[in-house]
Scaffold this motif. Structure first.
Motif, PDB file in Angstrom:
ATOM      1  N   GLU A 130       0.853  -1.183   0.000  1.00  0.00           N
ATOM      2  CA  GLU A 130       0.000   0.000   0.000  1.00  0.00           C
ATOM      3  C   GLU A 130       0.891   1.235   0.000  1.00  0.00           C
ATOM      4  OE1 GLU A 130      -3.317   0.050  -0.080  1.00  0.00           O
ATOM      5  OE2 GLU A 130      -3.487  -2.141  -0.037  1.00  0.00           O
ATOM      6  N   GLU A 131       0.453   2.286  -0.679  1.00  0.00           N
ATOM      7  CA  GLU A 131       1.214   3.532  -0.635  1.00  0.00           C
ATOM      8  C   GLU A 131       1.300   4.015   0.812  1.00  0.00           C
ATOM      9  OE1 GLU A 131       0.890   8.052  -2.373  1.00  0.00           O
ATOM     10  OE2 GLU A 131       0.198   6.391  -3.635  1.00  0.00           O
ATOM     11  N   GLY A 132       2.502   4.381   1.229  1.00  0.00           N
ATOM     12  CA  GLY A 132       2.726   4.819   2.598  1.00  0.00           C
ATOM     13  C   GLY A 132       3.061   3.698   3.560  1.00  0.00           C
ATOM     14  N   GLU A 133       2.949   2.451   3.103  1.00  0.00           N
ATOM     15  CA  GLU A 133       3.283   1.310   3.960  1.00  0.00           C
ATOM     16  C   GLU A 133       4.770   1.333   4.299  1.00  0.00           C
ATOM     17  OE1 GLU A 133       3.052  -3.601   3.783  1.00  0.00           O
ATOM     18  OE2 GLU A 133       2.018  -2.386   2.272  1.00  0.00           O
ATOM     19  N   VAL A 134       5.107   0.915   5.506  1.00  0.00           N
ATOM     20  CA  VAL A 134       6.500   0.854   5.946  1.00  0.00           C
ATOM     21  C   VAL A 134       6.938  -0.604   5.979  1.00  0.00           C
ATOM     22  CG1 VAL A 134       8.116   1.330   7.834  1.00  0.00           C
ATOM     23  CG2 VAL A 134       6.299   2.968   7.295  1.00  0.00           C
ATOM     24  N   ILE A 135       8.049  -0.884   5.315  1.00  0.00           N
ATOM     25  CA  ILE A 135       8.603  -2.235   5.299  1.00  0.00           C
ATOM     26  C   ILE A 135      10.033  -2.186   5.817  1.00  0.00           C
ATOM     27  CG2 ILE A 135       7.129  -2.922   3.365  1.00  0.00           C
ATOM     28  CD1 ILE A 135       9.581  -2.687   1.533  1.00  0.00           C
ATOM     29  N   SER A 136      10.575  -3.345   6.146  1.00  0.00           N
ATOM     30  CA  SER A 136      11.947  -3.425   6.651  1.00  0.00           C
ATOM     31  C   SER A 136      12.765  -4.317   5.732  1.00  0.00           C
ATOM     32  CB  SER A 136      11.954  -3.991   8.069  1.00  0.00           C
ATOM     33  OG  SER A 136      13.281  -4.132   8.544  1.00  0.00           O
ATOM     34  N   LEU A 137      13.933  -3.827   5.342  1.00  0.00           N
ATOM     35  CA  LEU A 137      14.848  -4.576   4.485  1.00  0.00           C
ATOM     36  C   LEU A 137      16.279  -4.366   4.977  1.00  0.00           C
ATOM     37  CD1 LEU A 137      13.570  -3.818   0.849  1.00  0.00           C
ATOM     38  CD2 LEU A 137      13.340  -5.955   2.105  1.00  0.00           C
ATOM     39  N   PRO A 138      17.174  -5.304   4.656  1.00  0.00           N
ATOM     40  CA  PRO A 138      18.579  -5.102   5.023  1.00  0.00           C
ATOM     41  C   PRO A 138      19.314  -4.268   3.980  1.00  0.00           C
ATOM     42  CG  PRO A 138      18.304  -7.273   4.059  1.00  0.00           C
ATOM     43  CD  PRO A 138      16.929  -6.647   4.118  1.00  0.00           C
ATOM     44  N   ILE A 139      20.325  -3.547   4.437  1.00  0.00           N
ATOM     45  CA  ILE A 139      21.270  -2.907   3.526  1.00  0.00           C
ATOM     46  C   ILE A 139      22.655  -3.467   3.818  1.00  0.00           C
ATOM     47  CG2 ILE A 139      19.983  -0.759   3.214  1.00  0.00           C
ATOM     48  CD1 ILE A 139      21.974   0.549   5.213  1.00  0.00           C
ATOM     49  N   ALA A 140      23.503  -3.456   2.803  1.00  0.00           N
ATOM     50  CA  ALA A 140      24.901  -3.865   2.954  1.00  0.00           C
ATOM     51  C   ALA A 140      25.671  -3.206   1.822  1.00  0.00           C
ATOM     52  CB  ALA A 140      25.043  -5.384   2.910  1.00  0.00           C
ATOM     53  N   ARG A 161       8.102   8.531  -9.818  1.00  0.00           N
ATOM     54  CA  ARG A 161       9.127   7.545 -10.147  1.00  0.00           C
ATOM     55  C   ARG A 161      10.006   7.174  -8.955  1.00  0.00           C
ATOM     56  NH1 ARG A 161      11.817   9.906 -15.433  1.00  0.00           N
ATOM     57  NH2 ARG A 161      13.223   8.135 -15.128  1.00  0.00           N
ATOM     58  N   VAL A 162       9.719   7.743  -7.783  1.00  0.00           N
ATOM     59  CA  VAL A 162      10.403   7.298  -6.566  1.00  0.00           C
ATOM     60  C   VAL A 162       9.604   6.135  -5.997  1.00  0.00           C
ATOM     61  CG1 VAL A 162      11.145   7.900  -4.240  1.00  0.00           C
ATOM     62  CG2 VAL A 162      11.362   9.573  -6.090  1.00  0.00           C
ATOM     63  N   LEU A 163      10.251   4.982  -5.854  1.00  0.00           N
ATOM     64  CA  LEU A 163       9.569   3.787  -5.353  1.00  0.00           C
ATOM     65  C   LEU A 163       9.552   3.732  -3.832  1.00  0.00           C
ATOM     66  CD1 LEU A 163      10.855   0.895  -7.649  1.00  0.00           C
ATOM     67  CD2 LEU A 163       8.556   1.856  -7.558  1.00  0.00           C
ATOM     68  N   PHE A 164      10.713   3.979  -3.222  1.00  0.00           N
ATOM     69  CA  PHE A 164      10.864   3.848  -1.772  1.00  0.00           C
ATOM     70  C   PHE A 164      11.714   4.987  -1.232  1.00  0.00           C
ATOM     71  CE2 PHE A 164      10.619  -0.528  -3.424  1.00  0.00           C
ATOM     72  CZ  PHE A 164       9.578  -1.045  -2.668  1.00  0.00           C
ATOM     73  N   ARG A 165      11.426   5.364   0.022  1.00  0.00           N
ATOM     74  CA  ARG A 165      12.272   6.306   0.753  1.00  0.00           C
ATOM     75  C   ARG A 165      12.639   5.694   2.101  1.00  0.00           C
ATOM     76  NH1 ARG A 165       9.743  10.713  -2.167  1.00  0.00           N
ATOM     77  NH2 ARG A 165      11.429  12.132  -2.783  1.00  0.00           N
ATOM     78  N   TYR A 166      13.867   5.973   2.543  1.00  0.00           N
ATOM     79  CA  TYR A 166      14.271   5.577   3.887  1.00  0.00           C
ATOM     80  C   TYR A 166      13.450   6.365   4.901  1.00  0.00           C
ATOM     81  CZ  TYR A 166      18.360   3.619   1.515  1.00  0.00           C
ATOM     82  OH  TYR A 166      19.189   2.912   0.688  1.00  0.00           O
ATOM     83  N   CYS A 167      13.042   5.695   5.963  1.00  0.00           N
ATOM     84  CA  CYS A 167      12.205   6.342   6.974  1.00  0.00           C
ATOM     85  C   CYS A 167      12.410   5.639   8.310  1.00  0.00           C
ATOM     86  CB  CYS A 167      10.734   6.286   6.560  1.00  0.00           C
ATOM     87  SG  CYS A 167      10.060   4.602   6.501  1.00  0.00           S
ATOM     88  N   ASP A 168      11.692   6.109   9.338  1.00  0.00           N
ATOM     89  CA  ASP A 168      11.710   5.398  10.614  1.00  0.00           C
ATOM     90  C   ASP A 168      10.522   4.436  10.661  1.00  0.00           C
ATOM     91  OD1 ASP A 168       9.427   6.896  11.267  1.00  0.00           O
ATOM     92  OD2 ASP A 168      10.542   8.320  12.507  1.00  0.00           O
ATOM     93  N   ALA A 169      10.350   3.768  11.781  1.00  0.00           N
ATOM     94  CA  ALA A 169       9.300   2.751  11.887  1.00  0.00           C
ATOM     95  C   ALA A 169       7.902   3.333  11.730  1.00  0.00           C
ATOM     96  CB  ALA A 169       9.417   2.026  13.229  1.00  0.00           C
ATOM     97  N   ASP A 170       7.774   4.651  11.929  1.00  0.00           N
ATOM     98  CA  ASP A 170       6.475   5.312  11.785  1.00  0.00           C
ATOM     99  C   ASP A 170       6.280   5.927  10.406  1.00  0.00           C
ATOM    100  OD1 ASP A 170       5.674   4.772  14.473  1.00  0.00           O
ATOM    101  OD2 ASP A 170       6.989   6.402  15.137  1.00  0.00           O
ATOM    102  N   GLY A 171       7.261   5.745   9.522  1.00  0.00           N
ATOM    103  CA  GLY A 171       7.139   6.274   8.170  1.00  0.00           C
ATOM    104  C   GLY A 171       7.616   7.698   8.001  1.00  0.00           C
ATOM    105  N   GLU A 172       8.246   8.255   9.036  1.00  0.00           N
ATOM    106  CA  GLU A 172       8.738   9.629   8.962  1.00  0.00           C
ATOM    107  C   GLU A 172      10.179   9.638   8.452  1.00  0.00           C
ATOM    108  OE1 GLU A 172       6.792  12.257   9.525  1.00  0.00           O
ATOM    109  OE2 GLU A 172       5.172  10.829   9.920  1.00  0.00           O
TER     110      GLU A 172
END
Length: 201
Positions: A130-140, A161-172
């Motif tokens: 969903e738009e605005g949904e927050v997910i968790s993924l690893p970075i390396a 054209r931006v798919l994802f942005r880094y955010c906190d657990a609340d989406g901020e």
């Protein structure tokens, strides 16, 4: 038809990509870059790793490999192309998407889990969210900071054209939730069509 997961010297997440695709019922095979793309693959994945040892810049040498002409041609025919981590760097360097990935603001390699906010859920890559949904993924990565001119970033936003942005657990979004200092906290973008995407995490 089969998704082609390209393997360059130094790729190390290629088998992971094949297994992940097969786990969700997608036929996928490894393709050595010198063999070229198979004719009419159902998709192309540029996997993570350290192609060509990340000499010059991460992704720079792989982006100039002859197989990338095949990848660009496939993208122009509407075949889905996804670059992940080092594959995102290769994709940007090859001109599949705008922007560039540069050295993290911390100037160090970072390996951790991060939160991402889904910015556009109406693409082949994000329809399960969903738009605005927050997910968790690893970075390396050590060169995961997305850079682009301000006016071009504005255009990416205007064109969704931006798919994802880094955010906190609340989406901020904030400097504290942006692990590598990416411009606009961008973690993934689309190319000229919604079937082409790169994603750093």
């Amino acid at each position: 038809m089969t998704v082609a997961v390209l393997r360059f010297g130094g790729s190390n997440c290629d088998r992971d990509a094949v297994r992940a695709l097969r786990d969700v019922g997608v036929d996928a095979d490894l393709v050595w870059h010198e063999d070229g793309l198979p004719e009419d693959p159902s998709g192309v994945v540029l996997p993570g790793g350290f192609s060509y040892g990340d000499y010059l810049r991460a992704g720079a040498m792989a982006s100039r490999d002859p197989v990338m002409a095949d990848v660009r041609a496939a993208a122009e025919r509407g075949i889905p192309v996804l670059g992940v981590c080092n594959g995102a760097q290769v994709g940007c360097e090859a001109g599949l998407t705008p922007g560039a990935f540069t050295t993290n603001a911390s100037a160090r390699f970072q390996c951790e889990h991060v939160h991402l906010r889904v910015e556009n859920a109406d693409t082949p890559w994000t329809r399960g969210f969903e738009e605005g949904e927050v997910i968790s993924l690893p970075i390396a990565h050590g060169e995961g900071r997305f850079e682009i001119a301000d006016d071009r970033l504005d255009r990416l936003d205007d064109e969704d054209r931006v798919l994802f942005r880094y955010c906190d657990a609340d989406g901020e979004t904030s400097s504290g939730s942006n692990p590598n200092g990416s411009k606009g906290a961008v973690a993934g973008v689309l190319g000229g069509s919604p079937t082409v995407a790169v994603l750093m995490p």
